[in-house]
Scaffold this motif. Structure first.
Motif, mmCIF file in Angstrom:
data_model
loop_
_atom_site.group_PDB
_atom_site.id
_atom_site.type_symbol
_atom_site.label_atom_id
_atom_site.label_comp_id
_atom_site.label_asym_id
_atom_site.label_seq_id
_atom_site.Cartn_x
_atom_site.Cartn_y
_atom_site.Cartn_z
ATOM 1 N N ILE A 102 -5.057 -46.955 -15.718
ATOM 2 C CA ILE A 102 -6.458 -46.808 -15.309
ATOM 3 C C ILE A 102 -6.647 -47.315 -13.882
ATOM 4 O O ILE A 102 -7.327 -46.684 -13.057
ATOM 5 C CB ILE A 102 -7.392 -47.570 -16.275
ATOM 6 N N ARG A 103 -6.041 -48.449 -13.573
ATOM 7 C CA ARG A 103 -6.135 -49.003 -12.217
ATOM 8 C C ARG A 103 -5.609 -48.000 -11.190
ATOM 9 O O ARG A 103 -6.252 -47.736 -10.165
ATOM 10 C CB ARG A 103 -5.318 -50.291 -12.142
ATOM 11 N N THR A 104 -4.425 -47.431 -11.456
ATOM 12 C CA THR A 104 -3.818 -46.505 -10.501
ATOM 13 C C THR A 104 -4.681 -45.255 -10.313
ATOM 14 O O THR A 104 -4.853 -44.767 -9.187
ATOM 15 C CB THR A 104 -2.408 -46.108 -10.975
ATOM 16 N N ARG A 105 -5.219 -44.725 -11.412
ATOM 17 C CA ARG A 105 -6.058 -43.524 -11.289
ATOM 18 C C ARG A 105 -7.339 -43.820 -10.513
ATOM 19 O O ARG A 105 -7.815 -42.984 -9.743
ATOM 20 C CB ARG A 105 -6.386 -42.977 -12.670
ATOM 21 N N MET A 106 -7.920 -44.999 -10.728
ATOM 22 C CA MET A 106 -9.121 -45.358 -9.973
ATOM 23 C C MET A 106 -8.812 -45.500 -8.490
ATOM 24 O O MET A 106 -9.628 -45.141 -7.634
ATOM 25 C CB MET A 106 -9.725 -46.654 -10.527
ATOM 26 N N GLN A 107 -7.621 -46.032 -8.178
ATOM 27 C CA GLN A 107 -7.219 -46.194 -6.780
ATOM 28 C C GLN A 107 -7.018 -44.845 -6.096
ATOM 29 O O GLN A 107 -7.285 -44.692 -4.902
ATOM 30 C CB GLN A 107 -5.919 -46.997 -6.695
ATOM 31 N N ALA A 108 -6.539 -43.852 -6.878
ATOM 32 C CA ALA A 108 -6.124 -42.578 -6.275
ATOM 33 C C ALA A 108 -7.104 -41.434 -6.475
ATOM 34 O O ALA A 108 -6.949 -40.380 -5.844
ATOM 35 C CB ALA A 108 -4.762 -42.169 -6.843
ATOM 36 N N GLU A 142 -2.432 -53.252 -2.572
ATOM 37 C CA GLU A 142 -2.096 -52.477 -3.771
ATOM 38 C C GLU A 142 -2.696 -51.066 -3.656
ATOM 39 O O GLU A 142 -2.061 -50.075 -4.014
ATOM 40 C CB GLU A 142 -2.641 -53.171 -5.021
ATOM 41 N N VAL A 143 -3.927 -51.000 -3.173
ATOM 42 C CA VAL A 143 -4.584 -49.703 -2.998
ATOM 43 C C VAL A 143 -3.837 -48.873 -1.958
ATOM 44 O O VAL A 143 -3.602 -47.671 -2.150
ATOM 45 C CB VAL A 143 -6.062 -49.893 -2.596
ATOM 46 N N LEU A 144 -3.455 -49.501 -0.851
ATOM 47 C CA LEU A 144 -2.711 -48.793 0.194
ATOM 48 C C LEU A 144 -1.391 -48.257 -0.345
ATOM 49 O O LEU A 144 -0.987 -47.121 -0.037
ATOM 50 C CB LEU A 144 -2.448 -49.729 1.380
ATOM 51 N N LYS A 182 -11.013 -50.603 -5.520
ATOM 52 C CA LYS A 182 -11.098 -49.692 -6.655
ATOM 53 C C LYS A 182 -9.982 -50.019 -7.651
ATOM 54 O O LYS A 182 -8.825 -50.178 -7.268
ATOM 55 C CB LYS A 182 -10.972 -48.245 -6.189
ATOM 56 N N GLY A 183 -10.351 -50.120 -8.921
ATOM 57 C CA GLY A 183 -9.374 -50.454 -9.951
ATOM 58 C C GLY A 183 -9.124 -51.938 -10.105
ATOM 59 O O GLY A 183 -8.250 -52.344 -10.867
ATOM 60 N N TYR A 184 -9.896 -52.765 -9.389
ATOM 61 C CA TYR A 184 -9.677 -54.213 -9.424
ATOM 62 C C TYR A 184 -9.900 -54.793 -10.817
ATOM 63 O O TYR A 184 -9.120 -55.629 -11.284
ATOM 64 C CB TYR A 184 -10.613 -54.892 -8.416
ATOM 65 N N VAL A 185 -10.961 -54.340 -11.506
ATOM 66 C CA VAL A 185 -11.285 -54.919 -12.828
ATOM 67 C C VAL A 185 -10.174 -54.682 -13.847
ATOM 68 O O VAL A 185 -9.703 -55.644 -14.471
ATOM 69 C CB VAL A 185 -12.643 -54.385 -13.342
ATOM 70 N N PRO A 186 -9.692 -53.442 -14.051
ATOM 71 C CA PRO A 186 -8.583 -53.278 -15.001
ATOM 72 C C PRO A 186 -7.314 -54.001 -14.565
ATOM 73 O O PRO A 186 -6.517 -54.430 -15.411
ATOM 74 C CB PRO A 186 -8.378 -51.758 -15.059
ATOM 75 N N ASN A 187 -7.122 -54.148 -13.270
ATOM 76 C CA ASN A 187 -5.943 -54.872 -12.784
ATOM 77 C C ASN A 187 -5.990 -56.341 -13.210
ATOM 78 O O ASN A 187 -4.996 -56.884 -13.715
ATOM 79 C CB ASN A 187 -5.871 -54.777 -11.259
ATOM 80 N N ILE A 188 -7.146 -56.986 -13.031
ATOM 81 C CA ILE A 188 -7.289 -58.393 -13.404
ATOM 82 C C ILE A 188 -7.240 -58.543 -14.928
ATOM 83 O O ILE A 188 -6.607 -59.476 -15.458
ATOM 84 C CB ILE A 188 -8.603 -58.972 -12.846
ATOM 85 N N LEU A 189 -7.885 -57.624 -15.645
ATOM 86 C CA LEU A 189 -7.861 -57.694 -17.108
ATOM 87 C C LEU A 189 -6.438 -57.545 -17.659
ATOM 88 O O LEU A 189 -6.113 -58.090 -18.706
ATOM 89 C CB LEU A 189 -8.765 -56.600 -17.696
#
Length: 476
Positions: free
Chosen positions: A410-416, A311-313, A346-353
């Motif tokens: 939030i997940r996407t912004r943390m990843q990028a 997902e991060v890639l 990065k962004g794993y927590v908001p993704n799971i939530l």
């Protein structure tokens, strides 16, 4: 359609007792033996049942042959045909008795509600009446043995659990499934290999659908990361910017990873779902609606955990500039070298939530829409048809996305955010606070326009490809 057996298909003999079964079976056999050679092959069974208004599908027809063809010659003679129906009727009799709680020789709506409740399936009495209407041939709002037998005469289900699956697939009986919960398969489907054919069909459909809507998906990611009050990006100028920066091919940047991760994610989700169901099942091995939902959500979380680096890639490739990465492996190597292993989560927590509100609202809305249709629009059948189901699924999925979208952003912004020069590396709470302070609540919904735009084409493409794949794999 099965009530047709009562009249035109089995005239006069359908209501006779067991001593007249031979003539009843013989009458039916003659209608299926199209070339009158005393044998019925699977092609004749398929054409004959379709002509009688009883299309079963190739998998059900093959199951009948596998069970009934005792000498394995690929044909059913009259003796094999009669023996199959006799054995099948015995199993149907047991299923009928298990539903006939007061032993009065007929099944009523209250008995269906009670029986399904024992299996962890909750339906209203009105929904049970819709099920009865699809079986009830004489309009008494109760089903006797003859009606039950004729309705399930060629359904290869062998017990009440399999019959419930028939209702689930045919009449939208709500047993707690939704688009976020993996498919369930019977032991027979697992042994026959049908389970992997269905998963493969779904995987190919997902790959084609994602590829078809990839430009909108990349536009959504770009708007999530770059759009703000000071840098307004709409759908039109966003697409123009991407084409200007990298050409038309850049619209599909990151789609390769998005397609590749379908296979491992589906496999892990299916395996995890089976394990969680065993964990939550009661002593009899049954599992209720709540337990099924929890199992599905946990299976989704498990699958997401296993493939999250991909997902991060995908996000990094989608946001990256032309020439920044030569491919997926180059992207992974550069992230590992510059940011370390933790960058892949990065962004794993908001993704799971985000899984819980999405799954919960998707399921609740889907159930509400199905119930509303059954209560207000169903007439003599509880089957709404595929387009109503697709409509319910599209609306429920859209509502689920609407609820979980801020977490997805939030997940996407943390990843990028590591790619944004001069941008602080904030955690989930910090990003929420910064977005609210600088952009307001609407800032949490940047990119939702292209996200909603891709829902309808994605559903349409997935359905068409899925049906074609099932036909090609012999499970239509």
């Amino acid at each position: 359609m099965f009530r047709f057996l009562r009249g035109a298909l089995l005239p006069g003999a359908a209501c006779q007792e067991a001593n007249n079964n031979s003539s009843r079976y013989e009458n039916l056999f003659k209608k299926l033996d199209l070339n009158e050679d005393g044998r019925v092959d699977i092609a004749e069974l398929h054409v004959g049942l379709k002509a009688l208004g009883i299309p079963l599908g190739r998998d059900a027809e093959e199951k009948i042959f596998k069970t009934g063809d005792s000498n394995k010659d690929g044909q059913l003679d009259f003796e094999e045909f009669m023996q199959y129906l006799k054995d099948h009727e015995k199993k149907m009799k047991l299923a009928f008795k298990s539903l006939d709680k007061n032993n009065d020789g007929k099944i009523e709506a209250s008995e269906i509600v009670e029986s399904l409740k024992l299996l962890g399936i909750n339906i209203s009495e009105q929904q049970a009446e819709k099920i009865l209407q699809s079986i009830d041939a004489d309009g008494t709002m109760s089903v006797d043995w003859n009606e039950w037998r004729d309705h399930f005469l060629f359904n290869p289900a062998t017990d009440i659990e399999e019959i419930i699956r028939y209702w689930k697939h045919s009449t939208v009986l709500d047993i707690g499934d939704s688009l976020t919960i993996p498919d369930e398969f019977t032991e027979e489907e697992k042994k026959s290999g049908q389970w992997w054919r269905q998963l493969l069909s779904g995987g190919v459909a997902g790959a084609v659908s994602r590829t078809g809507t990839a430009p909108l998906d990349r536009l959504k990611v770009m708007m999530q990361v770059h759009s703000s009050k000071s840098n307004k990006m709409n759908i039109s100028n966003g697409l123009k910017q991407m084409v200007k920066e990298g050409g038309v091919r850049s619209l599909w940047r990151g789609n390769g990873v998005n397609v590749i991760k379908i296979a491992p994610e589906t496999a892990v989700k299916f395996w995890a779902y089976e394990q969680y169901k065993k964990l939550f099942a009661n002593e009899d091995g049954k599992i209720g609606t709540v337990e099924r939902f929890v199992s599905g959500s946990l299976a989704g979380a498990t699958a997401q955990t296993s493939i999250y680096p991909m997902e991060v890639l995908k996000t990094r490739l989608a946001v990256g500039k032309t020439g920044q990465y030569s491919g997926m492996f180059d992207c992974a190597r550069k992230i590992l070298k510059r940011e370390g292993l933790t960058a892949f989560y990065k962004g794993y927590v908001p993704n799971i939530l985000g899984i819980i509100p999405y799954a919960g609202i998707d399921l609740a809305v889907y159930e509400a829409l199905k119930t509303a249709w059954l209560d207000h629009y169903a007439s003599d059948s509880a089957n709404p048809g595929v387009f109503v189901l697709l409509g319910c699924g599209t609306v429920s999925s859209t509502c689920g996305q609407l609820a979980s979208y801020p977490l997805a952003l939030i997940r996407t912004r943390m990843q990028a955010q590591a790619l944004l020069e001069g941008a602080p590396q904030l955690n989930m709470v910090g990003l929420f606070q910064r977005i609210i302070a600088n952009e307001g609540i609407l800032g949490l919904y940047r990119g939702i326009g292209p996200n909603f735009m891709k829902v309808l084409p994605a559903v349409s493409i997935s359905y068409v490809v899925y049906e074609k794949m099932k036909q090609n794999l012999g499970i239509a």
